[in-house]
Design a protein around this motif. Structure first.
Motif, PDB file in Angstrom:
ATOM      1  N   ARG A 209       0.870  -1.242  -0.018  1.00 27.12           N
ATOM      2  CA  ARG A 209       0.158  -0.026  -0.002  1.00 27.12           C
ATOM      3  C   ARG A 209       0.892   1.301  -0.027  1.00 27.12           C
ATOM      4  O   ARG A 209       1.995   1.389   0.776  1.00 27.12           O
ATOM      5  N   THR A 210       0.514   2.339  -0.734  1.00 29.72           N
ATOM      6  CA  THR A 210       1.259   3.514  -0.922  1.00 29.72           C
ATOM      7  C   THR A 210       0.823   4.202   0.508  1.00 29.72           C
ATOM      8  O   THR A 210      -0.160   3.739   1.165  1.00 29.72           O
ATOM      9  N   LEU A 211       1.669   5.435   0.670  1.00 30.81           N
ATOM     10  CA  LEU A 211       1.207   6.174   1.889  1.00 30.81           C
ATOM     11  C   LEU A 211      -0.119   6.821   1.688  1.00 30.81           C
ATOM     12  O   LEU A 211      -0.908   6.808   2.512  1.00 30.81           O
ATOM     13  N   TRP A 212      -0.599   7.036   0.306  1.00 31.41           N
ATOM     14  CA  TRP A 212      -1.899   7.560   0.044  1.00 31.41           C
ATOM     15  C   TRP A 212      -2.903   6.497   0.609  1.00 31.41           C
ATOM     16  O   TRP A 212      -3.964   6.677   1.297  1.00 31.41           O
ATOM     17  N   ASP A 213      -2.436   5.206   0.196  1.00 33.59           N
ATOM     18  CA  ASP A 213      -3.337   3.979   0.558  1.00 33.59           C
ATOM     19  C   ASP A 213      -3.745   3.870   2.277  1.00 33.59           C
ATOM     20  O   ASP A 213      -4.916   3.857   2.847  1.00 33.59           O
ATOM     21  N   VAL A 214      -2.349   4.070   2.816  1.00 34.90           N
ATOM     22  CA  VAL A 214      -2.358   3.796   4.380  1.00 34.90           C
ATOM     23  C   VAL A 214      -3.108   5.053   5.001  1.00 34.90           C
ATOM     24  O   VAL A 214      -3.889   4.736   5.824  1.00 34.90           O
ATOM     25  N   ALA A 215      -3.009   6.060   4.340  1.00 32.59           N
ATOM     26  CA  ALA A 215      -3.909   7.344   5.016  1.00 32.59           C
ATOM     27  C   ALA A 215      -5.239   7.166   4.807  1.00 32.59           C
ATOM     28  O   ALA A 215      -6.004   7.517   6.002  1.00 32.59           O
ATOM     29  N   LEU A 216      -5.678   6.723   3.875  1.00 36.23           N
ATOM     30  CA  LEU A 216      -7.107   6.663   3.537  1.00 36.23           C
ATOM     31  C   LEU A 216      -7.661   5.243   4.565  1.00 36.23           C
ATOM     32  O   LEU A 216      -8.685   5.426   5.117  1.00 36.23           O
ATOM     33  N   LYS A 217      -6.956   4.312   4.560  1.00 37.32           N
ATOM     34  CA  LYS A 217      -7.153   3.098   5.469  1.00 37.32           C
ATOM     35  C   LYS A 217      -7.363   3.503   6.977  1.00 37.32           C
ATOM     36  O   LYS A 217      -8.162   3.093   7.435  1.00 37.32           O
ATOM     37  N   MET A 218      -6.442   4.467   7.280  1.00 39.63           N
ATOM     38  CA  MET A 218      -6.714   4.801   8.675  1.00 39.63           C
ATOM     39  C   MET A 218      -7.419   5.996   8.794  1.00 39.63           C
ATOM     40  O   MET A 218      -7.653   6.320  10.028  1.00 39.63           O
ATOM     41  N   ASN A 219      -7.992   6.461   7.911  1.00 44.66           N
ATOM     42  CA  ASN A 219      -9.173   7.492   7.794  1.00 44.66           C
ATOM     43  C   ASN A 219      -8.340   8.792   8.749  1.00 44.66           C
ATOM     44  O   ASN A 219      -8.825   9.490   9.388  1.00 44.66           O
ATOM     45  N   GLN A 220      -7.221   9.114   8.225  1.00 43.64           N
ATOM     46  CA  GLN A 220      -6.552  10.109   8.803  1.00 43.64           C
ATOM     47  C   GLN A 220      -5.755  11.089   7.348  1.00 43.64           C
ATOM     48  O   GLN A 220      -5.671  10.523   6.547  1.00 43.64           O
ATOM     49  N   PRO A 221      -5.516  12.360   7.729  1.00 39.36           N
ATOM     50  CA  PRO A 221      -4.676  13.018   6.721  1.00 39.36           C
ATOM     51  C   PRO A 221      -3.476  12.558   6.356  1.00 39.36           C
ATOM     52  O   PRO A 221      -2.769  12.133   7.300  1.00 39.36           O
ATOM     53  N   LEU A 222      -2.969  12.667   5.100  1.00 41.56           N
ATOM     54  CA  LEU A 222      -1.618  12.217   4.798  1.00 41.56           C
ATOM     55  C   LEU A 222      -0.578  12.962   5.569  1.00 41.56           C
ATOM     56  O   LEU A 222       0.284  12.156   5.757  1.00 41.56           O
ATOM     57  N   TYR A 223      -0.491  14.024   5.938  1.00 40.92           N
ATOM     58  CA  TYR A 223       0.480  14.774   6.652  1.00 40.92           C
ATOM     59  C   TYR A 223       0.476  14.052   8.077  1.00 40.92           C
ATOM     60  O   TYR A 223       1.427  14.074   8.737  1.00 40.92           O
ATOM     61  N   THR A 224      -0.575  13.779   8.761  1.00 39.97           N
ATOM     62  CA  THR A 224      -0.627  13.170  10.105  1.00 39.97           C
ATOM     63  C   THR A 224      -0.137  11.824   9.918  1.00 39.97           C
ATOM     64  O   THR A 224       0.579  11.517  10.984  1.00 39.97           O
ATOM     65  N   VAL A 225      -0.397  10.993   8.915  1.00 38.10           N
ATOM     66  CA  VAL A 225       0.141   9.719   8.968  1.00 38.10           C
ATOM     67  C   VAL A 225       1.823   9.757   8.794  1.00 38.10           C
ATOM     68  O   VAL A 225       2.405   9.156   9.526  1.00 38.10           O
ATOM     69  N   ILE A 226       2.070  10.595   7.896  1.00 38.24           N
ATOM     70  CA  ILE A 226       3.661  10.567   7.474  1.00 38.24           C
ATOM     71  C   ILE A 226       4.268  11.166   8.743  1.00 38.24           C
ATOM     72  O   ILE A 226       5.366  10.613   9.177  1.00 38.24           O
ATOM     73  N   ARG A 227       3.856  11.940   9.412  1.00 39.99           N
ATOM     74  CA  ARG A 227       4.684  12.670  10.692  1.00 39.99           C
ATOM     75  C   ARG A 227       4.633  11.727  11.725  1.00 39.99           C
ATOM     76  O   ARG A 227       5.595  11.452  12.201  1.00 39.99           O
ATOM     77  N   SER A 228       3.737  10.664  11.993  1.00 42.23           N
ATOM     78  CA  SER A 228       3.737   9.952  12.849  1.00 42.23           C
ATOM     79  C   SER A 228       4.659   8.728  12.430  1.00 42.23           C
ATOM     80  O   SER A 228       5.285   7.792  13.420  1.00 42.23           O
ATOM     81  N   LEU A 229       4.757   8.441  11.329  1.00 46.26           N
ATOM     82  CA  LEU A 229       5.833   7.466  10.986  1.00 46.26           C
ATOM     83  C   LEU A 229       7.297   7.876  10.616  1.00 46.26           C
ATOM     84  O   LEU A 229       8.136   7.187  10.807  1.00 46.26           O
ATOM     85  N   LEU A 230       7.542   9.085  10.736  1.00 45.28           N
ATOM     86  CA  LEU A 230       8.963   9.957  10.623  1.00 45.28           C
ATOM     87  C   LEU A 230       9.814   9.187  11.660  1.00 45.28           C
ATOM     88  O   LEU A 230      10.944   8.755  11.075  1.00 45.28           O
ATOM     89  N   PRO A 231       9.436   9.092  12.748  1.00 40.53           N
ATOM     90  CA  PRO A 231      10.550   8.603  13.814  1.00 40.53           C
ATOM     91  C   PRO A 231      10.943   6.967  13.585  1.00 40.53           C
ATOM     92  O   PRO A 231      12.179   6.748  13.676  1.00 40.53           O
ATOM     93  N   LEU A 232      10.030   6.357  13.069  1.00 43.24           N
ATOM     94  CA  LEU A 232      10.361   4.961  12.790  1.00 43.24           C
ATOM     95  C   LEU A 232      10.982   4.791  11.470  1.00 43.24           C
ATOM     96  O   LEU A 232      11.834   4.015  11.038  1.00 43.24           O
ATOM     97  N   ILE A 233      10.866   5.691  10.401  1.00 38.75           N
ATOM     98  CA  ILE A 233      11.588   5.933   9.146  1.00 38.75           C
ATOM     99  C   ILE A 233      13.055   6.208   9.246  1.00 38.75           C
ATOM    100  O   ILE A 233      13.874   5.639   8.986  1.00 38.75           O
ATOM    101  N   ARG A 234      13.182   7.238  10.425  1.00 35.26           N
ATOM    102  CA  ARG A 234      14.441   7.843  10.647  1.00 35.26           C
ATOM    103  C   ARG A 234      15.373   6.752  11.339  1.00 35.26           C
ATOM    104  O   ARG A 234      16.466   6.465  11.159  1.00 35.26           O
ATOM    105  N   GLN A 235      14.724   5.815  12.141  1.00 36.29           N
ATOM    106  CA  GLN A 235      15.456   4.875  12.856  1.00 36.29           C
ATOM    107  C   GLN A 235      15.512   3.550  12.121  1.00 36.29           C
ATOM    108  O   GLN A 235      16.267   2.577  12.346  1.00 36.29           O
ATOM    109  N   GLY A 236      15.093   3.528  10.816  1.00 35.18           N
ATOM    110  CA  GLY A 236      15.364   2.232  10.119  1.00 35.18           C
ATOM    111  C   GLY A 236      14.485   1.406  10.312  1.00 35.18           C
ATOM    112  O   GLY A 236      14.455   0.044   9.456  1.00 35.18           O
ATOM    113  N   ILE A 237      13.237   1.384  11.013  1.00 33.94           N
ATOM    114  CA  ILE A 237      12.462   0.333  11.396  1.00 33.94           C
ATOM    115  C   ILE A 237      11.495   0.285  10.322  1.00 33.94           C
ATOM    116  O   ILE A 237      10.825  -0.803   9.983  1.00 33.94           O
ATOM    117  N   ILE A 238      10.996   1.394   9.425  1.00 35.01           N
ATOM    118  CA  ILE A 238      10.302   1.252   8.474  1.00 35.01           C
ATOM    119  C   ILE A 238      10.920   2.003   7.224  1.00 35.01           C
ATOM    120  O   ILE A 238      11.684   2.957   7.262  1.00 35.01           O
TER     121      ILE A 238
END
Length: 404
Positions: A209-238
């Motif tokens: 799923r793209t980030l667009w797909d994930v945001a829609l699935k979570m029923n959240q704005p795109l920027y909110t989803v990406i902001r919440s994932l940023l720490p995990l992306i920085r740490q190499g977890i995602i």
């Protein structure tokens, strides 16, 4: 004034011109940075549809599934047969006529797609814009005003910056919401999150799923989803990875009849015994205006190369009866291909391989299977090196000075 502000201001100016002149036609926007392309369709100065980017089919399915869930689940889409150039808009019209969806739902689909399209190009550094007057498209239900488009684009951009995402590409190269998140370290994710969050992320982020797909699935704005994932992306977890668009939904119809046909930019040959690699290169480059010649038998294909004289050659390193080094040496001894860029396709990217490739005249290496971003970078590097665009937006549009 920054380049980014110049680009945004120029787009707004051109949209306002279209509105004032009550223009009917297609505005084609091309990014020099990512080689992506978007199309905005106008009727009497009002925006009636849009499409484009790297996932137009996925984009369409996402919007239709979200706003017309019952029709989507019913299987009606597999029975409808679009007949006009813009198949997405034609389907919406038929759905309304057959009372499968309401006009309110159709407008919601159009608005959702337009928001994604505008988001795709509004943050680009350099853009080309071309206006093509044409007949009205089938979709005549949802009309969006230019002022509404501008307001939504500015709001989206402001929300993006307020969330601290304005410089996202500095640590996520080639960032795009069309990338798909995938969990690279499940154990660390479990240690860093609650059991509920861990279960949800594991289910959503499998690289499908793209980030667009994930945001829609979570029923959240795109920027909110990406902001919440940023720490995990920085740490190499995602990790964020490229994924292909969904298959064209109507195989009985030739897709090229429904897509914008940009000016041909050059002929590229792909010599690889695997037809899958050739098809991958075609899927990436042909929609952007490049012609791709796929050759699976390099020995028999030499005549084809001579007849077509490609502008760039992708060459597999390991093939039956020959290899990329031998064939590259042979091509370099042929006067026709002495100066043609030759890119070695391989999974053997070692220092020895690189030195040997240089010795036989190869221009560069590219790992298999080719990733879209890296493939485009190489093509632009060798075929567009003398066609560098200025920082402003070149416009080839008669509507700027004369009535539509």
């Amino acid at each position: 004034m920054s380049t980014e502000i110049t680009v945004s201001t120029k787009i707004i100016h051109d949209l306002q011109k279209l509105h004032q002149q009550r223009a009917t036609g297609e505005l084609v926007i091309t990014s020099n940075q990512s080689a992506s392309q978007w199309q905005l369709y106008f009727y009497l100065g009002r925006l009636v549809f849009a499409t484009g980017g790297i996932h137009p089919v996925r984009q369409w399915h996402r919007a239709f599934r979200h706003h017309c869930p019952n029709t989507y689940k019913s299987g009606w889409l597999t029975k409808v047969k679009p007949t006009s150039k813009l198949w997405q808009a034609d389907i919406l019209t038929q759905a309304i006529q057959q009372e499968q969806i309401t006009t309110v739902q159709a407008k919601a689909v159009v608005q959702s797609i337009i928001q994604e399209v505008v988001f795709g190009f509004v943050e680009q550094k350099t853009l080309e814009i071309r206006w093509q007057p044409s007949q009205p498209i089938a979709q005549q239900t949802a009309f969006l005003s230019v002022d509404q488009i501008i307001q939504e684009a500015q709001k989206l951009r402001q929300e993006w910056r307020s969330a601290g995402l304005g410089h996202l590409q500095e640590f996520v190269p080639q960032f795009s919401p069309d990338l798909a998140p995938i969990i690279k370290d499940p154990a660390l994710l479990a240690a860093k999150t609650s059991p509920t969050v861990n279960a949800n992320l594991t289910k959503l982020m499998q690289g499908k799923r793209t980030l667009w797909d994930v945001a829609l699935k979570m029923n959240q704005p795109l920027y909110t989803v990406i902001r919440s994932l940023l720490p995990l992306i920085r740490q190499g977890i995602i990790e964020l990875k490229e994924i292909p668009d969904l298959p064209f939904p109507y195989p009985a119809i030739e897709q090229r009849k429904f897509s914008c046909s940009p000016k041909k930019k050059g002929l590229i040959a792909c010599i690889d015994d695997s037809p899958i690699i050739g098809q991958t290169v075609k899927q990436i480059l042909q929609p952007l205006g490049y012609e791709v010649l796929s050759i699976t038998n390099p020995l028999e294909g030499f005549v084809t190369l001579l007849d077509n004289k490609p502008d760039l050659i992708f060459l597999d390193l390991i093939m039956p009866h020959t290899n990329g080094y031998e064939l590259c040496t042979f091509l370099r001894k042929t006067s026709v291909f002495q100066n043609t860029p030759i890119i070695i396709l391989t999974g053997q990217d070692t220092m020895i391989d690189r030195v040997r490739a240089r010795m036989v005249g190869a221009s560069e290496f590219l790992a298999k299977p080719p990733e879209k971003t890296k493939l485009l970078h190489i093509v632009q590097k060798y075929l567009e090196v003398n066609k560098t665009k200025p920082a402003n937006i070149p416009i080839n549009a008669s509507f700027l000075s004369s009535p539509a």
